[in-house]
Design a protein around this motif. Structure first.
Motif, PDB file in Angstrom:
ATOM      1  N   ASP A 157     -26.657  16.429   1.836  1.00 35.55           N
ATOM      2  CA  ASP A 157     -27.388  17.645   2.031  1.00 35.55           C
ATOM      3  C   ASP A 157     -26.710  18.363   3.516  1.00 35.55           C
ATOM      4  N   THR A 158     -26.528  17.463   4.227  1.00 40.83           N
ATOM      5  CA  THR A 158     -25.876  18.021   5.500  1.00 40.83           C
ATOM      6  C   THR A 158     -24.529  18.669   5.323  1.00 40.83           C
ATOM      7  N   LEU A 159     -23.688  18.032   4.414  1.00 42.75           N
ATOM      8  CA  LEU A 159     -22.427  18.554   4.144  1.00 42.75           C
ATOM      9  C   LEU A 159     -22.650  19.987   3.384  1.00 42.75           C
ATOM     10  N   PHE A 160     -23.450  20.072   2.459  1.00 43.52           N
ATOM     11  CA  PHE A 160     -23.832  21.228   1.734  1.00 43.52           C
ATOM     12  C   PHE A 160     -24.241  22.646   2.829  1.00 43.52           C
ATOM     13  N   ILE A 161     -25.285  21.959   3.435  1.00 43.85           N
ATOM     14  CA  ILE A 161     -25.719  23.160   4.602  1.00 43.85           C
ATOM     15  C   ILE A 161     -24.666  23.644   5.565  1.00 43.85           C
ATOM     16  N   MET A 162     -23.922  22.674   5.855  1.00 38.65           N
ATOM     17  CA  MET A 162     -22.751  23.043   7.041  1.00 38.65           C
ATOM     18  C   MET A 162     -21.888  23.832   6.248  1.00 38.65           C
ATOM     19  N   GLY A 208     -28.461  22.433  -7.049  1.00 41.27           N
ATOM     20  CA  GLY A 208     -28.933  22.711  -8.521  1.00 41.27           C
ATOM     21  C   GLY A 208     -28.105  22.066  -9.682  1.00 41.27           C
ATOM     22  N   ASP A 209     -27.258  20.990  -9.028  1.00 38.69           N
ATOM     23  CA  ASP A 209     -26.337  20.221  -9.974  1.00 38.69           C
ATOM     24  C   ASP A 209     -26.996  19.064 -10.462  1.00 38.69           C
ATOM     25  N   LYS A 210     -27.309  19.163 -11.640  1.00 37.60           N
ATOM     26  CA  LYS A 210     -28.102  18.178 -12.577  1.00 37.60           C
ATOM     27  C   LYS A 210     -27.516  16.480 -12.482  1.00 37.60           C
ATOM     28  N   VAL A 211     -26.360  16.303 -11.736  1.00 39.86           N
ATOM     29  CA  VAL A 211     -25.910  15.157 -11.656  1.00 39.86           C
ATOM     30  C   VAL A 211     -26.851  14.550 -10.581  1.00 39.86           C
ATOM     31  N   PHE A 212     -27.422  15.119  -9.875  1.00 37.88           N
ATOM     32  CA  PHE A 212     -27.858  14.330  -8.591  1.00 37.88           C
ATOM     33  C   PHE A 212     -29.386  14.133  -9.092  1.00 37.88           C
ATOM     34  N   LEU A 213     -30.009  14.904  -9.970  1.00 40.00           N
ATOM     35  CA  LEU A 213     -31.329  14.655 -10.481  1.00 40.00           C
ATOM     36  C   LEU A 213     -31.093  13.537 -11.614  1.00 40.00           C
ATOM     37  N   GLU A 214     -30.262  13.396 -12.283  1.00 32.53           N
ATOM     38  CA  GLU A 214     -30.127  12.354 -13.267  1.00 32.53           C
ATOM     39  C   GLU A 214     -29.925  11.122 -12.579  1.00 32.53           C
TER      40      GLU A 214
END
Length: 419
Positions: A157-162, A208-214
């Motif tokens: 999440d930090t990589l994404f936010i930055m 929103g990438d489903k791979v993380f939810l799966e």
């Protein structure tokens, strides 16, 4: 024909007043309501209307009253909604690296934080890719959390936010291709929940990438057998492949309060996103079991019996092995939108805050405020460093009190933070 036209017009207008249509258009909603009210009164005042329209006039009068009431409600929310939208827009601009007005010093500090993240992440990629942790001096990776890439998952999440897109994509590829939970390894249910499950869920929410939810669901299914106890209080360790569960030998068969009471947020969030209630039910059963016999001072010892649900002997502390239980009571109430369904979380937390006050002491001669610990009737003048989360928790929870009590909470938070 006239009757049908009047009534269907009113219905059509009301259709466009639904919250989903105006969720980001509060000013437009207010304007439409005002126009509706005005038009309705104009129609009512027209003296040329025939007697055949009297029924429609009565309907319009009722609609006007309802719209006026609705308008008053909306007016109160417009300011908050507009501020919320502005905040969302600022966040979007920040995460997309769009130039915003800011203090130059703050911009420099932000860049330094990003540089520090890049330095740490680049070293992790080079020396410990896929490992739980990097040992910075010896420059090699170790698996202290079961070998599930804890650092990688917890940093997504930090990589994404930055906006570190290239680094994020490489990490996502590792998640998709290399992260597997079909392994004969024993892990901490608590550590795996807060670091790996929590990391996957937060990244799913951001990307929103489903791979993380799966992957999150796969992991949670592997962890669920830990809750298969007579009391519902989970064992704290589990073998992911075989589902064998146990507690650390030094706990004498007991489960740890902070471990057992700090897994609700992630499992509730997973139920919300998958529409499968089993995750919430398992994790929340723990709190409901404790709620049945919760003491008036809201303070629990750090050991719980997973078979009977009884509170075993042990230290009462806001430090290690007790800390996050109290934190999660408050946050689960917030996560549940502070509704009646989750009121028991808030009730338990407020009782615990009464108990917290009984542990407050002042040092001599400096008169610093600290949080002591308790074993039986004995009080120990020791504050664990992990208890330093308490001021933030008090500030966060103060909003649920009346004005006078809220001020007391803020004052106590300020005192403790000045240690």
């Amino acid at each position: 024909m006239g009757k049908k036209s009047s009534f269907s017009s009113s219905t059509s207008v009301w259709r466009y007043l639904q919250p989903r249509y105006y969720i980001k258009r509060p000013k437009r909603l207010a304007l439409v309501l005002i126009v509706c009210v005005s038009l309705a009164w104009i129609l009512y005042e027209r003296k040329s209307l025939s007697m055949g329209h009297q029924e429609d006039i009565l309907k319009l009068k009722k609609e006007v009253i309802r719209l006026q009431n609705k308008l008053e409600d909306v007016k109160g929310n417009i300011k908050d909604s507009a501020e919320s939208i502005q905040n969302d827009e600022k966040v979007d601009k920040f995460t997309n690296d769009i130039s915003v007005e800011d203090d130059p010093i703050n911009l420099q500090r932000r860049d330094k934080v990003k540089d520090a993240m890049l330095h740490a992440w680049t070293s992790y990629e080079k020396y410990a890719w896929g490992k739980d942790e990097l040992k910075p001096q010896s420059m090699y990776g170790v698996d202290n959390f079961g070998g599930l890439g804890a650092t990688l998952v917890d940093s997504l999440d930090t990589l994404f936010i930055m906006g570190l897109d290239a680094q994020f994509e490489r990490a996502k590829e590792w998640i998709a291709k290399s992260l597997s939970f079909d392994r004969n390894i024993e892990v901490s249910v608590f550590e795996t929940t807060i670091r790996v499950l929590g990391g996957l869920l937060s990244t799913y929410d951001l990307s929103g990438d489903k791979v993380f939810l799966e992957k999150a669901r796969d992991l949670a299914d592997k962890l669920l057998p830990a809750w298969n106890t007579p009391s519902g209080i989970p064992y704290n360790r589990i073998n992911l492949e075989y589902g064998n569960i146990n507690n650390p030998p030094w706990a004498r068969g007991n489960s740890i309060l902070a471990d057992s009471g700090s897994e609700q947020l992630e499992f509730i969030a997973l139920s919300q996103r998958t529409k499968d209630p089993k995750y919430r039910q398992k994790a929340e059963k723990v709190i409901k079991e404790l709620y049945r016999t919760f003491p008036e001072d809201g303070l629990l010892p750090i050991y719980l019996n997973p078979h009977t649900g009884a509170q075993s002997s042990g230290t009462i502390t806001f430090g290690a092995m007790g800390d996050s239980f109290y934190e999660y009571l408050l946050k689960a109430w917030i996560q549940g939108n502070k509704t009646e369904v989750v009121t028991f979380y808030r009730e338990m937390w407020e009782k615990s805050m009464k108990g917290l006050r009984s542990l407050i002491r002042k040092s001599t001669p400096s008169s610093f405020t600290y949080i002591s610990e308790k074993l039986g009737n004995a009080v120990f003048d020791k504050m664990d460093e992990l208890a330093c989360f308490v001021p933030g928790m008090l500030a966060l929870g103060s909003s649920g009190y009346d004005h006078e009590e809220a001020n007391k909470m803020i004052s106590l938070a300020e005192e403790v933070i000045l240690i």
